[in-house]
Design an enzyme around this catalytic site. Structure first.
Site, PDB file in Angstrom:
ATOM      1  N   ASN A 151       0.849  -1.192   0.000  1.00 58.38           N
ATOM      2  CA  ASN A 151       0.000   0.000   0.000  1.00 58.38           C
ATOM      3  C   ASN A 151       0.885   1.242   0.000  1.00 58.38           C
ATOM      4  OD1 ASN A 151       0.464   0.952   2.837  1.00 58.38           O
ATOM      5  ND2 ASN A 151      -0.361  -1.085   3.274  1.00 58.38           N
ATOM      6  N   ASP A 199      -4.643  -5.769   5.326  1.00 56.64           N
ATOM      7  CA  ASP A 199      -5.707  -6.547   5.972  1.00 56.64           C
ATOM      8  C   ASP A 199      -5.648  -8.018   5.570  1.00 56.64           C
ATOM      9  OD1 ASP A 199      -6.942  -4.489   7.427  1.00 56.64           O
ATOM     10  OD2 ASP A 199      -7.835  -3.705   5.578  1.00 56.64           O
ATOM     11  N   LYS A 237       7.922 -18.777  -8.667  1.00 50.84           N
ATOM     12  CA  LYS A 237       7.365 -17.632  -9.379  1.00 50.84           C
ATOM     13  C   LYS A 237       6.195 -18.079 -10.265  1.00 50.84           C
ATOM     14  CE  LYS A 237       8.523 -14.025 -12.644  1.00 50.84           C
ATOM     15  NZ  LYS A 237       9.383 -13.650 -13.735  1.00 50.84           N
ATOM     16  N   LYS A 266     -11.438  -2.358  18.803  1.00 46.23           N
ATOM     17  CA  LYS A 266     -10.062  -2.827  18.896  1.00 46.23           C
ATOM     18  C   LYS A 266      -9.546  -2.865  20.331  1.00 46.23           C
ATOM     19  CE  LYS A 266      -8.767  -2.067  14.273  1.00 46.23           C
ATOM     20  NZ  LYS A 266      -7.736  -2.615  13.396  1.00 46.23           N
TER      21      LYS A 266
HETATM   22  O1  C5P Z   1      -8.905  -1.776  10.927  1.00 44.86           O
HETATM   23  P1  C5P Z   1      -8.013  -0.701  10.469  1.00 44.86           P
HETATM   24  O2  C5P Z   1      -6.941  -1.165   9.519  1.00 44.86           O
HETATM   25  O3  C5P Z   1      -8.692   0.538   9.967  1.00 44.86           O
HETATM   26  O4  C5P Z   1      -7.272  -0.233  11.809  1.00 44.86           O
HETATM   27  C1  C5P Z   1      -6.241   0.712  11.815  1.00 44.86           C
HETATM   28  C2  C5P Z   1      -5.420   0.557  13.067  1.00 44.86           C
HETATM   29  O5  C5P Z   1      -5.199  -0.803  13.380  1.00 44.86           O
HETATM   30  C3  C5P Z   1      -4.043   1.143  12.900  1.00 44.86           C
HETATM   31  O6  C5P Z   1      -3.605   1.579  14.175  1.00 44.86           O
HETATM   32  C4  C5P Z   1      -3.250  -0.036  12.399  1.00 44.86           C
HETATM   33  O7  C5P Z   1      -1.866   0.106  12.658  1.00 44.86           O
HETATM   34  C5  C5P Z   1      -3.844  -1.165  13.189  1.00 44.86           C
HETATM   35  N1  C5P Z   1      -3.827  -2.466  12.501  1.00 44.86           N
HETATM   36  C6  C5P Z   1      -3.034  -3.490  12.975  1.00 44.86           C
HETATM   37  N2  C5P Z   1      -3.060  -4.726  12.375  1.00 44.86           N
HETATM   38  C7  C5P Z   1      -3.852  -4.944  11.307  1.00 44.86           C
HETATM   39  C8  C5P Z   1      -4.680  -3.936  10.819  1.00 44.86           C
HETATM   40  C9  C5P Z   1      -4.634  -2.695  11.417  1.00 44.86           C
HETATM   41  O8  C5P Z   1      -2.292  -3.260  13.934  1.00 44.86           O
HETATM   42  N3  C5P Z   1      -3.862  -6.150  10.761  1.00 44.86           N
END
Ligand code: C5P
Length: 415
Positions: free
Chosen positions: A217, A285, A295, A350
């Site tokens: 990203n 995600d 490959k 969270k």
């Molecule tokens: O769910 P989302 O990606 O919007 O959440 C953002 C927050 O969660 C950020 O602080 C990001 O660093 C953390 N995050 C994480 N692990 C993931 C996804 C997001 O620590 N797999």
């Protein structure tokens, strides 16, 4: 311009290496002494090709230290004492050669030995040909030194003695004086987070598809790296777990470089226990399920279908880690509308204490840009911070964290 009164009584050990810019170091000695600092000088063998020991001696009004093996120098003052009896070591000009020897930890002359033996902060003023400065070897050496806490002033862009143009000119004497004053001013700033440990995540993650491809990203890591540096500047012992970015390691932080979300989680767990955890990374995600060991090839058939599977949520995992949970867990939320509302829900879901929320709608340039406009969401309400530089967001967040921990000598803004 910083207040130069702070230089009165400060002891500077000046290392003059071999570059045409060495003549400016004579001026530097005068400017420092005018402001009440005392200067001791080490002149390297190459440095003595550019300025004479007599000039340095006359301007410092002291011995010029030149030779590791000179009995006179060693009997008057050993290299250990020389390197310790200073408040700051300044290397000007810092040549590519001396930076390389510093990075490698060599001790092959008096200058390198003193720099290896010192337990004092070091400021370098690089001066060299533009290609030498931009060479990956020099850049890697400088990044390594920066990670070890060496600070730098310059080099500036401009015409060079060798006829080329670009970065490589040593900073002017007054710029170096200013950087030295800034160093002492920063030192006198209170350290309200001294004794606290902090974990910060930053940057994107790369999720491999096969040995050569990955899903990524656009996160630049600027905000997370700035937060790590700001917490360290307030005295916290910081571990930064960083995904792949183009940024140098921030000064004063222990940095673990990782690629994937799962590696980030492992590195974060290894950094616990901490008092503070700030999750600024843009963690992917999803990762590819059934990662290909070889490959993937265009073999005339339909393109491969990538099946995705969910990555661990690092923030939620650590916020829910019971006895290991840091006392203050801060998450980030990047939304493209109804920012505060979504962030509130995210805070609850969270299990973190605070959420720093920002708008990443197209046109906001938050991703990759230098500015950020954030909202700080806590249990007792929301603060809207004006748009400001990511460094300013970082230091305000660090100040707010320090205030939260109620350090008694905290002198910053109130949260
Ligand atoms: O769910 P989302 O990606 O919007 O959440 C953002 C927050 O969660 C950020 O602080 C990001 O660093 C953390 N995050 C994480 N692990 C993931 C996804 C997001 O620590 N797999």
């Amino acid at each position: 311009m910083h207040d130069h009164a702070i230089l009165a009584g400060k002891r500077i050990l000046l290392v003059i290496a071999g570059g045409i810019a060495a003549y400016k170091s004579l001026e530097l000695i005068r400017r420092l002494r005018e402001r009440g600092a005392s200067v001791r000088a080490i002149l390297t063998k190459a440095g003595a090709q550019f300025v004479t020991p007599l000039s340095v001696q006359a301007l410092t009004e002291g011995t010029v230290y030149q030779d590791l093996w000179s009995l006179t120098d060693e009997s008057e003052m050993g290299h250990i004492r020389l390197s310790r009896e200073a408040d700051l070591v300044v290397v000007a000009p810092a040549t590519a050669n001396l930076l390389a020897r510093m990075a490698a930890g060599m001790a092959d002359d008096l200058a390198a030995t003193a720099l290896l033996a010192t337990d004092k902060p070091v400021l370098v003023a690089p001066a060299m040909n533009v290609r030498m400065w931009l060479h990956p070897a020099t850049q890697a050496n400088m990044a390594l030194l920066a990670a070890r806490g060496v600070t730098r002033v310059g080099p500036n862009d401009g015409d060079m003695a060798c006829g080329e143009f670009g970065p490589g000119r040593m900073a002017e004497p007054m710029e170096i004086v200013d950087a030295i004053a800034a160093h002492f001013a920063a030192q006198s700033v209170p350290k309200p987070l001294a004794g606290k440990r902090a974990l910060v995540t930053s940057g994107p993650t790369h999720e491999p598809i096969d040995p050569v491809r990955y899903i990524a990203n656009r996160s630049s890591g600027k905000q997370g790296h700035a937060i790590a540096a700001a917490l360290a500047a307030l005295g916290a012992e910081v571990t930064l777990v960083a995904g792949p970015t183009r940024l140098p390691d921030p000064p004063g932080c222990a940095v673990t470089h990782i690629e994937s979300a799962r590696e980030m989680l492992t590195a974060c767990m290894a950094a616990l226990p901490t008092d503070i955890a700030v999750f600024a990374a843009a963690v992917a995600d999803w990762r590819v399920k059934g990662l290909s060991e070889r490959k993937l090839k265009k073999d005339g058939n339909a393109p491969p279908a990538l099946e995705l599977t969910e990555n661990p949520d690092i923030l939620a995992t650590i916020a829910g880690s019971g006895a290991l949970r840091p006392a203050l867990v801060v998450g980030f939320a990047a939304e493209t509308g109804d920012v505060v509302e979504y962030a509130r829900a995210k805070r609850a879901r969270k299990g973190c204490d605070w959420i720093v929320a920002n708008d990443v709608s197209p046109g906001t340039t938050t991703f990759g840009g230098d500015d950020n406009a954030v909202h700080l969401i806590r249990a007792d309400g929301v603060e809207d911070w004006p748009r400001m530089g990511k460094d300013a967001v970082a230091s305000r967040l660090a100040d707010t964290i320090a205030a939260h921990f109620g350090a008694t000598h905290f002198q910053g803004k109130t949260p």
